[in-house]
Design a protein around this motif. Structure first.
Motif, PDB file in Angstrom:
ATOM      1  N   ALA A  51      24.872 -13.090  21.841  1.00  0.00           N
ATOM      2  CA  ALA A  51      24.914 -12.198  20.684  1.00  0.00           C
ATOM      3  C   ALA A  51      24.562 -10.772  21.105  1.00  0.00           C
ATOM      4  O   ALA A  51      23.546 -10.542  21.749  1.00  0.00           O
ATOM      5  CB  ALA A  51      23.933 -12.682  19.613  1.00  0.00           C
ATOM      6  N   LEU A  52      25.457  -9.837  20.792  1.00  0.00           N
ATOM      7  CA  LEU A  52      25.192  -8.440  21.109  1.00  0.00           C
ATOM      8  C   LEU A  52      24.172  -7.877  20.130  1.00  0.00           C
ATOM      9  O   LEU A  52      24.151  -8.244  18.952  1.00  0.00           O
ATOM     10  CB  LEU A  52      26.498  -7.633  21.011  1.00  0.00           C
ATOM     11  N   PRO A  53      23.315  -6.993  20.594  1.00  0.00           N
ATOM     12  CA  PRO A  53      22.332  -6.408  19.666  1.00  0.00           C
ATOM     13  C   PRO A  53      23.009  -5.609  18.572  1.00  0.00           C
ATOM     14  O   PRO A  53      23.993  -4.904  18.804  1.00  0.00           O
ATOM     15  CB  PRO A  53      21.500  -5.496  20.590  1.00  0.00           C
ATOM     16  N   GLU A  54      22.527  -5.760  17.344  1.00  0.00           N
ATOM     17  CA  GLU A  54      23.100  -5.033  16.209  1.00  0.00           C
ATOM     18  C   GLU A  54      22.870  -3.526  16.370  1.00  0.00           C
ATOM     19  O   GLU A  54      21.770  -3.089  16.692  1.00  0.00           O
ATOM     20  CB  GLU A  54      22.472  -5.504  14.893  1.00  0.00           C
ATOM     21  N   GLN A  55      23.919  -2.780  16.120  1.00  0.00           N
ATOM     22  CA  GLN A  55      23.817  -1.327  16.248  1.00  0.00           C
ATOM     23  C   GLN A  55      23.301  -0.740  14.950  1.00  0.00           C
ATOM     24  O   GLN A  55      23.884  -0.954  13.885  1.00  0.00           O
ATOM     25  CB  GLN A  55      25.190  -0.728  16.578  1.00  0.00           C
ATOM     26  N   GLU A  56      22.204  -0.034  15.026  1.00  0.00           N
ATOM     27  CA  GLU A  56      21.614   0.554  13.832  1.00  0.00           C
ATOM     28  C   GLU A  56      22.477   1.703  13.335  1.00  0.00           C
ATOM     29  O   GLU A  56      22.984   2.502  14.126  1.00  0.00           O
ATOM     30  CB  GLU A  56      20.202   1.076  14.130  1.00  0.00           C
TER      31      GLU A  56
END
Length: 224
Positions: A51-56
């Motif tokens: 899972a790629l980190p969510e982009q704020e």
């Protein structure tokens, strides 16, 4: 010949036993090699999903409100008209008065974000910027439009208003005083303009022989 027979038989048996032993060893060794090759086979790669980190989300730009004085009084001339304008601000509320000695317009509204916006009877409108110790903008009244600039003033200069009941008639008056001594005002008795001299700052006006007390902005803005 009879004695040699058993010897040959034993020798042949021994040779055959050796041959069988070698064959067995060879077969066993080959089996182990095959198993070793099978055990050494590279593992099958398995697909993995990380899972790629969510982009704020980017923060919205912060709007900075322009400075607005909590309390200020302005008074100046209306360009191209000859009249005077006075505006007072008190904690976000604002009142304004325009007068040229013949016509007048009372306005009210608000002051926020470095601007003042007012409106009043007769479709009077006023919009102006508050900055640098002055107010500058446009005044619309009676189908016409003028510009103005008004610096801050201190008492006794500024805006005054009076309301009273004199000999059964409603009296309403307004006065503007500038720092240089210029002044203008208008007094209405009923709906008619009355010839009432402009009082000196701090003194009462006299309407039909009755003294009327002018109020400064702090005295009338809440009920305006």
């Amino acid at each position: 010949m009879t004695r040699l027979g058993p010897v040959y038989t034993l020798a042949a048996g021994a040779v055959m036993a050796v041959a069988l032993g070698v064959a067995s060893a060879t077969t066993s060794s080959g089996t182990q090699t095959v198993n070793a090759q099978e055990d050494a086979a590279p593992p099958v790669a398995r697909a993995t999903t990380e899972a790629l980190p969510e982009q704020e989300p980017e923060p919205e730009p912060v709007k900075t409100a322009k400075p607005t004085p909590a309390k200020a009084d302005y008074a100046g001339r209306v360009t191209g008209n000859g009249g005077l304008i006075a505006i007072s601000v008190r904690n976000g509320k604002a009142v304004g008065y325009f007068c040229d000695g013949k016509i007048e317009a009372w306005m009210k509204g608000k002051a926020a974000d470095g601007k003042v916006t007012l409106s009043g009877h007769g479709k009077a409108t006023l919009t102006a910027d508050l900055a640098g110790g002055r107010v500058a903008g446009d005044l619309g009244f009676g189908g016409r439009k003028w510009s103005f600039k008004a610096p801050t003033v201190k008492k006794p200069s500024g805006l005054y208003r009076a309301t009273a009941l004199v000999r059964g008639a409603n009296v309403r008056a307004g006065w503007i005083y500038l720092d240089d001594g210029t002044r203008v005002g208008l007094t209405l008795v009923g709906d008619k303009v009355a010839d009432v001299p402009i009082p000196e700052p701090g003194q009462n006006a006299v309407v039909n022989g009755v003294e009327v007390d002018p109020q400064d902005v702090d005295e009338f803005i809440e009920g305006f």
